[in-house]
Design an enzyme around this catalytic site. Structure first.
Site, PDB file in Angstrom:
ATOM      1  CB  CYS A 189      -0.838  -0.115   1.194  1.00 36.16           C
ATOM      2  SG  CYS A 189      -1.688  -1.224   1.229  1.00 36.16           S
ATOM      3  CD  GLU A 245      13.184 -11.941 -13.387  1.00 34.47           C
ATOM      4  OE1 GLU A 245      13.080 -12.716 -12.739  1.00 34.47           O
ATOM      5  OE2 GLU A 245      13.123 -11.119 -14.183  1.00 34.47           O
ATOM      6  CG  HIS A 268      13.957 -36.339 -15.105  1.00 34.83           C
ATOM      7  ND1 HIS A 268      15.045 -37.928 -15.359  1.00 34.83           N
ATOM      8  CD2 HIS A 268      15.783 -35.961 -15.509  1.00 34.83           C
ATOM      9  CE1 HIS A 268      15.757 -38.517 -15.160  1.00 34.83           C
ATOM     10  NE2 HIS A 268      16.500 -36.692 -15.977  1.00 34.83           N
ATOM     11  CG  ASN A 292       1.370   1.776   3.812  1.00 39.17           C
ATOM     12  OD1 ASN A 292       0.129   2.175   3.333  1.00 39.17           O
ATOM     13  ND2 ASN A 292       2.098   2.895   3.138  1.00 39.17           N
ATOM     14  CD  GLU A 329       6.255  -9.882 -13.115  1.00 41.00           C
ATOM     15  OE1 GLU A 329       5.917  -9.115 -11.349  1.00 41.00           O
ATOM     16  OE2 GLU A 329       7.582 -10.207 -13.170  1.00 41.00           O
ATOM     17  NE  ARG A 340       4.383   2.228  -1.615  1.00 40.27           N
ATOM     18  CZ  ARG A 340       5.907   2.105  -1.434  1.00 40.27           C
ATOM     19  NH1 ARG A 340       6.333   2.479  -1.581  1.00 40.27           N
ATOM     20  NH2 ARG A 340       6.270   1.273   0.099  1.00 40.27           N
TER      21      ARG A 340
END
Ligand code: F6R
Length: 602
Positions: free
Chosen positions: A2, A479, A502, A98, A486, A27
């Protein structure tokens, strides 16, 4: 997570709050709100969704003092009732917060019988507690706030307003970031300097477990027992233009494009006039004194640690182990006799990493933070800091910080290796090699249209995908897959190419996208074998190869760079793959669902 912004003593309070929240939106962005007073009436305005929704509701909202908040839900769904600011039982006290209050249910049970709550947040309980002490028990506002702070456990940055007094904002913090901004004739509070940079570049730090009384013309710092603490202000070296998008449609694309410049800035920052690598001798000594390096980080920064491991080990002759911060915070494994902890963190505020640093400090373990944000918590609390010089990274998906982290660690590895007389380090012409990396990135960036076209076909509708590679390419695959999932919400795994057979190869079916990374001359042929295996089972394969191992049939070919630095240039096409896939799927590149830029809760 936040974001908080507050202002006291400025007739443009509403604009300042809204503009600050826009800057903090990265944020957390599931809901937002402001409380403004000092005009003809008091206003509490909240909205679910983006700041634009809130802004649309603020016509006629005027005042001189106010607090605002952009939320990333922890307790309770993103609704207006759960959005901050929250009010006390009578409505007199108004609070933004926050962090996470650990004992909020106990507080509710013990102190707040008979109180009525609108939502499910821990914050609402905190403001009711303050209100109870002030209104039911007759304490002054300051005493009530202090008493509550002695009871509340957990992480918090609080900004509190007494709606009967527009002349003051009370703030306090523990483990969550909060700063004071000093204006001319007014003052501000904020969780991030970026939100105040339009108004001021003069800031004052607040330490954990401090309470600050902020008025238009004064700032008084105290501990929770009322003892005054002296604090000097500092000037932030942030530039308003650093935080704008310019002509770019998204911050992420701007930040991807900035990477060659960041490489050159790092060369400037870590070399002297003669072009020799320069790293703080105290940091070199800290590495020399260690018998093992432990890298602690989360997400993309964790992946940057993997990508730097081989280089650090070979050049410093010190074994490197990696730890996921959220795992180590509560359970340290058996450590070597002389450990050095290196924290990698773009924001320098990640609560999981801080948790480990607090433990490391208690145990007397030396520490180095590699971060993009000077003065951040992890920087202040570690013994040493190396900066990334990448400029503010605003898109939630980290790009330029990852490449800068590997490059900064390359300077560390080279400096320590040279000091130790390591032959490989002496032969590694880092400045020259990084310049080649910058050129390689530039040439990849000039291929955006090609990448865009290939990605549309491959990833526009798929539900899942794989990145595969071996050695350093495997680390980049980790990465690359995080970046893709995302922001595009494609379920993607980064896999060691040889490990697929595997078990996981069972997931490959007709049309499954597999993106293969090839940079290592020894390993590339083995990865090509694995490509054949998935292609034979129907996978649609896209290959990204460095020139030294490339074949005519490869889809994206990159200039060859030094093997230690190949993760830096290799990751760039994968960042563009994620970017274009997300655009083709009609999603918001900069603000993916459920995420926040700076993860300040554990
Ligand atoms: C992904 C991303 C996150 C962060 C992680 C750690 O694009 O940005 O995975 O890398 O939350 O954040 P920092 O580096 O600020 O400690």
């Amino acid at each position: 997570m936040c974001g908080i912004v507050g202002v006291v003593g400025n007739t443009n309070a509403t604009d300042i709050l809204i503009q600050g929240l826009e800057k903090l939106e990265y944020r957390g962005y599931d809901s937002a709100g402001i409380f403004v007073l000092g005009g003809t009436e008091n206003h509490l305005v909240k909205a679910v969704g983006r700041i634009a929704e809130l802004s649309a509701k603020t016509a006629g909202v005027e005042g001189t003092t106010g607090i605002g908040h952009t939320r990333w839900a922890t307790h309770g769904k993103p609704t207006e009732d759960n959005a901050h600011p929250h009010r006390s039982e009578t409505g007199r006290f108004v609070l933004v917060h926050n962090g996470v209050i650990e004992n909020y249910l106990e507080i509710k049970e013990e102190y707040l019988a008979g109180h009525h709550f609108k939502g499910q947040t821990d914050t609402e309980i905190a403001v009711h507690l303050i209100g109870k002490f002030a209104e039911e028990d007759g304490l002054s506002v300051l005493e009530a706030f202090k008493k509550a702070l002695h009871i509340i456990r957990g992480s918090y940055a609080f900004a509190l307003i007494d709606s009967e007094n527009p002349d003051v904002i009370y703030v306090a913090k523990n483990k969550s970031p909060l700063l004071i901004g000093l204006g001319e004739g007014y003052n501000m509070v904020c969780s991030d300097a970026m939100a105040m940079i339009r108004e001021t570049n003069q800031y004052m730090e607040i330490h954990d477990q401090e309470l600050v009384i902020v008025k238009a013309d004064s700032v008084e710092v105290q501990d929770y027992d009322g003892n005054r603490r002296e604090r000097v202000s500092y000037t932030a070296e942030l530039d308003l233009s650093d935080i704008g998008k310019g002509t770019y449609p998204y911050y992420m694309l701007k930040e991807i494009d900035e990477q060659p410049t960041v490489m050159r800035k790092l060369i400037q920052a870590y070399t002297d006039e003669a072009g020799q690598v320069v790293v703080d001798p105290a940091i070199i000594k800290a590495v020399q004194d260690a018998d093992r390096i432990y890298i602690l980080a989360a997400g993309t920064s964790y992946h940057a640690g993997f990508a730097s491991k081989k280089m650090l080990e070979e050049l410093t002759d010190t074994p490197v182990e990696l730890g996921i911060s959220s795992e180590w915070g509560y359970g340290m494994p058996l450590l070597s006799k002389k450990p050095l902890f290196i924290f990698i963190s773009q924001s320098g505020e990640t609560a999981d990493s801080r948790q480990v640093l607090v433990k490391a400090n208690e145990m007397g373990i030396p520490s180095l933070t590699v971060t993009n944000v000077p003065g951040s918590t992890l920087s202040r609390e570690a013994n040493h800091t190396m900066l990334l010089h990448a400029g503010p990274e605003i898109a939630v998906a980290s790009t330029k910080a990852y490449t800068a982290q590997i490059a900064a660690l390359a300077f560390l590895a080279k400096a320590v290796g040279e000091a130790n007389g390591n032959e490989k380090a002496k032969a590694f012409d880092l400045v020259h090699e990084l310049s080649i990396v910058a050129q390689s990135i530039e040439s990849t960036l000039s291929e955006k249209e090609t990448i865009d076209a290939k990605v549309r076909d491959l990833l526009e509708t798929t539900r899942n995908a794989f990145y595969i590679g071996r050695g350093q390419d495997y680390y980049v695959a980790m990465e690359a897959s995080l970046k893709l999932k995302e922001i595009s919400y494609i379920q993607c795994e980064g896999f060691a190419a040889g490990e697929l057979k595997h078990g996981t190869i069972a997931l490959i079916e007709e049309g499954t996208p597999v993106l293969a990374l090839l940079s290592d001359p020894v390993l590339a042929n083995h990865t090509r074998g694995n490509i054949q295996e998935v292609a034979a089972r129907g996978a649609k394969v896209l290959t990204i190869a460095e020139e030294n191992v490339a074949k005519d049939t490869d889809d994206i070919v990159l200039t060859t760079v030094h093997p230690y630095l190949s993760p830096i240039s290799m990751v760039v096409p994968t960042q563009l793959v994620a970017y274009f896939a997300t655009l083709h799927r009609g999603l918001d590149v900069d603000k993916p669902r459920n995420l926040a830029k700076s993860v300040t809760v554990e």
